[in-house]
Motif scaffolding. Sequence first.
Motif, PDB file in Angstrom:
ATOM      1  N   ALA A  94       0.866  -1.185   0.000  1.00 50.28           N
ATOM      2  CA  ALA A  94       0.000   0.000   0.000  1.00 50.28           C
ATOM      3  C   ALA A  94       0.896   1.226   0.000  1.00 50.28           C
ATOM      4  O   ALA A  94       2.119   1.109   0.033  1.00 50.28           O
ATOM      5  CB  ALA A  94      -0.920  -0.003   1.219  1.00 50.28           C
ATOM      6  N   GLU A  95       0.303   2.380  -0.048  1.00 47.44           N
ATOM      7  CA  GLU A  95       1.074   3.628  -0.042  1.00 47.44           C
ATOM      8  C   GLU A  95       1.935   3.683   1.212  1.00 47.44           C
ATOM      9  O   GLU A  95       1.428   3.548   2.333  1.00 47.44           O
ATOM     10  CB  GLU A  95       0.128   4.826  -0.069  1.00 47.44           C
ATOM     11  CG  GLU A  95       0.797   6.152  -0.325  1.00 47.44           C
ATOM     12  CD  GLU A  95       1.305   6.315  -1.743  1.00 47.44           C
ATOM     13  OE1 GLU A  95       2.253   7.103  -1.929  1.00 47.44           O
ATOM     14  OE2 GLU A  95       0.765   5.662  -2.651  1.00 47.44           O
ATOM     15  N   PRO A  96       3.248   3.859   1.084  1.00 48.42           N
ATOM     16  CA  PRO A  96       4.113   3.913   2.273  1.00 48.42           C
ATOM     17  C   PRO A  96       3.719   5.069   3.198  1.00 48.42           C
ATOM     18  O   PRO A  96       3.265   6.121   2.743  1.00 48.42           O
ATOM     19  CB  PRO A  96       5.515   4.140   1.681  1.00 48.42           C
ATOM     20  CG  PRO A  96       5.431   3.648   0.275  1.00 48.42           C
ATOM     21  CD  PRO A  96       4.030   3.952  -0.168  1.00 48.42           C
ATOM     22  N   ALA A  97       3.894   4.832   4.497  1.00 49.33           N
ATOM     23  CA  ALA A  97       3.666   5.899   5.485  1.00 49.33           C
ATOM     24  C   ALA A  97       4.951   6.715   5.601  1.00 49.33           C
ATOM     25  O   ALA A  97       6.017   6.170   5.856  1.00 49.33           O
ATOM     26  CB  ALA A  97       3.298   5.294   6.828  1.00 49.33           C
ATOM     27  N   GLU A 112       4.690  -2.167   4.130  1.00 41.94           N
ATOM     28  CA  GLU A 112       4.734  -3.622   4.032  1.00 41.94           C
ATOM     29  C   GLU A 112       5.034  -3.965   2.583  1.00 41.94           C
ATOM     30  O   GLU A 112       4.361  -3.467   1.668  1.00 41.94           O
ATOM     31  CB  GLU A 112       3.403  -4.243   4.454  1.00 41.94           C
ATOM     32  CG  GLU A 112       3.140  -4.141   5.943  1.00 41.94           C
ATOM     33  CD  GLU A 112       1.759  -4.644   6.321  1.00 41.94           C
ATOM     34  OE1 GLU A 112       1.031  -5.095   5.423  1.00 41.94           O
ATOM     35  OE2 GLU A 112       1.409  -4.575   7.510  1.00 41.94           O
ATOM     36  N   ALA A 113       6.046  -4.780   2.382  1.00 40.24           N
ATOM     37  CA  ALA A 113       6.429  -5.154   1.018  1.00 40.24           C
ATOM     38  C   ALA A 113       5.532  -6.274   0.512  1.00 40.24           C
ATOM     39  O   ALA A 113       5.073  -7.124   1.287  1.00 40.24           O
ATOM     40  CB  ALA A 113       7.882  -5.613   0.996  1.00 40.24           C
ATOM     41  N   LEU A 114       5.264  -6.241  -0.779  1.00 40.39           N
ATOM     42  CA  LEU A 114       4.568  -7.375  -1.377  1.00 40.39           C
ATOM     43  C   LEU A 114       5.510  -8.579  -1.382  1.00 40.39           C
ATOM     44  O   LEU A 114       6.710  -8.435  -1.638  1.00 40.39           O
ATOM     45  CB  LEU A 114       4.136  -7.041  -2.810  1.00 40.39           C
ATOM     46  CG  LEU A 114       2.951  -6.080  -2.950  1.00 40.39           C
ATOM     47  CD1 LEU A 114       2.727  -5.743  -4.417  1.00 40.39           C
ATOM     48  CD2 LEU A 114       1.683  -6.678  -2.350  1.00 40.39           C
ATOM     49  N   PRO A 115       4.991  -9.757  -1.090  1.00 40.93           N
ATOM     50  CA  PRO A 115       5.860 -10.932  -1.030  1.00 40.93           C
ATOM     51  C   PRO A 115       6.285 -11.398  -2.415  1.00 40.93           C
ATOM     52  O   PRO A 115       5.662 -11.045  -3.431  1.00 40.93           O
ATOM     53  CB  PRO A 115       4.961 -11.985  -0.374  1.00 40.93           C
ATOM     54  CG  PRO A 115       3.580 -11.588  -0.795  1.00 40.93           C
ATOM     55  CD  PRO A 115       3.582 -10.084  -0.827  1.00 40.93           C
ATOM     56  N   GLU A 116       7.329 -12.190  -2.447  1.00 40.87           N
ATOM     57  CA  GLU A 116       7.708 -12.847  -3.692  1.00 40.87           C
ATOM     58  C   GLU A 116       6.767 -14.023  -3.915  1.00 40.87           C
ATOM     59  O   GLU A 116       6.571 -14.850  -3.024  1.00 40.87           O
ATOM     60  CB  GLU A 116       9.160 -13.348  -3.625  1.00 40.87           C
ATOM     61  CG  GLU A 116      10.193 -12.242  -3.679  1.00 40.87           C
ATOM     62  CD  GLU A 116      11.600 -12.787  -3.833  1.00 40.87           C
ATOM     63  OE1 GLU A 116      11.748 -13.937  -4.302  1.00 40.87           O
ATOM     64  OE2 GLU A 116      12.548 -12.065  -3.472  1.00 40.87           O
TER      65      GLU A 116
END
Length: 443
Positions: free
Chosen positions: A88-91, A112-116
Amino acid sequence: MQVTETLNEGLKRAYTMILTAQELDDKVTAKLKEAQPEIEMKGFRKGKVPLPLLKKQFGQRVLGEAMQEAVDGAMAQHFEDKGERPAAEPAVKMVNEDWKEGDDVEVEMSYEALPEIPEVDLSTIKVERLVAKADDEAVDEALANLAESAQDFKDRKKGTKSKDGDQVVIDFVGKVDGEAFEGGSAEDYPLVLGSNSFIPGFEDQLVGVKAGEEKDVTVTFPEEYQAEHLAGKEAVFECKIKEVKEPVATEVNDELAQKYGAESLDDLKGQIKERLEAEYAGAARAVLKRKLLDEMDKLVSFDLPPSMVEAEAKQIAHQLWHEENPDVQGHDHPEVEPTEEHNTLAERRVRLGLLLAELGQKAEVEVSDAEMTQAVMEQARQYPGQERQFFEFVQNNPQMRQQLRAPIFEEKVIDHVIGLAEVSDKDVSKADLEKAVEALDEE
């Protein structure tokens, strides 16, 4: 800009970014130099205003813009270097809130990074596609329904009282407190008793009337009636009964077919068969899609962004609460807390959503402009008379466009999966297909 990692836990990330005062000053200077050729000022020719004077005059205005561009650029570079995508949009927040010109700028970024997503061999998936054909019985049943909806009426014998299901042709004038109100009058109005097309209680009072009679019908408008000035008020409708007609069965023949735009009865039957089988195919696809998703869910396992799961669980819980409480239209109700069941379903949806997105990206699945236009047109039909405003709303609302695009993209990815999976057809009856569809809601 100096970037320091402060958190790396699962998919959670946090970084501190420091933009030195010198870097910021250099950016402000660069922006002023870029604008310098176009700036005019009293006492100087266009493009000849000295840089120190420009900085004194416009430096404060450019400062915020330069700071934002530096942070945005650092973030973009960070994601490119890391090869990560935020869920999502970084804070982003400024740490030294008491910052003043000449200080370094310290910014904290978290996301939160999207997973591989692991590779999936879709050719290992084996599913059955249900195929149902429209038999003569189903076509005849649909024809009978059409005949019923095309029902005709004929005059009852003079002096016969009306019955439920009859059609009465009436003139009426509605009055509230003795005064006729706008929209409450009509002449030669054909009303089918029992159709519930009028205010509750109206039609019941016309059961048992004869042609030539006059009758006052007293009703109370519902409290939530659309016309606020009538809501909850008692009204008297002065009715003149002009005709009483009984329903007659419409014959299933070429004449009926022509009423529905077909050339002949055989032509209408053919159209009905095609329509029914298209409906069956749509239902069968829903069943096939669920089976495919079930099989795909077994093939993958990876970390999920907690915020995405939490948001999905809340949405599921909220939606199910409204289904269980249909009388509550708005959202003015206590917060609905997701259960463990909601969380489990949310995890599945997020996992499959991320997998489908990854498969679609790798397969270069695109939603065309024509497909988007079609989707907007279908939605716009729900707002008759306001289609143009709806088009403009969608055009100016990226979130709405994404909502319309997402299901189209998903269906195209499902088509891609079907093309790679091992899909076998299985002939079933309409009843068996209906059971399979009902089972979807029970799972």
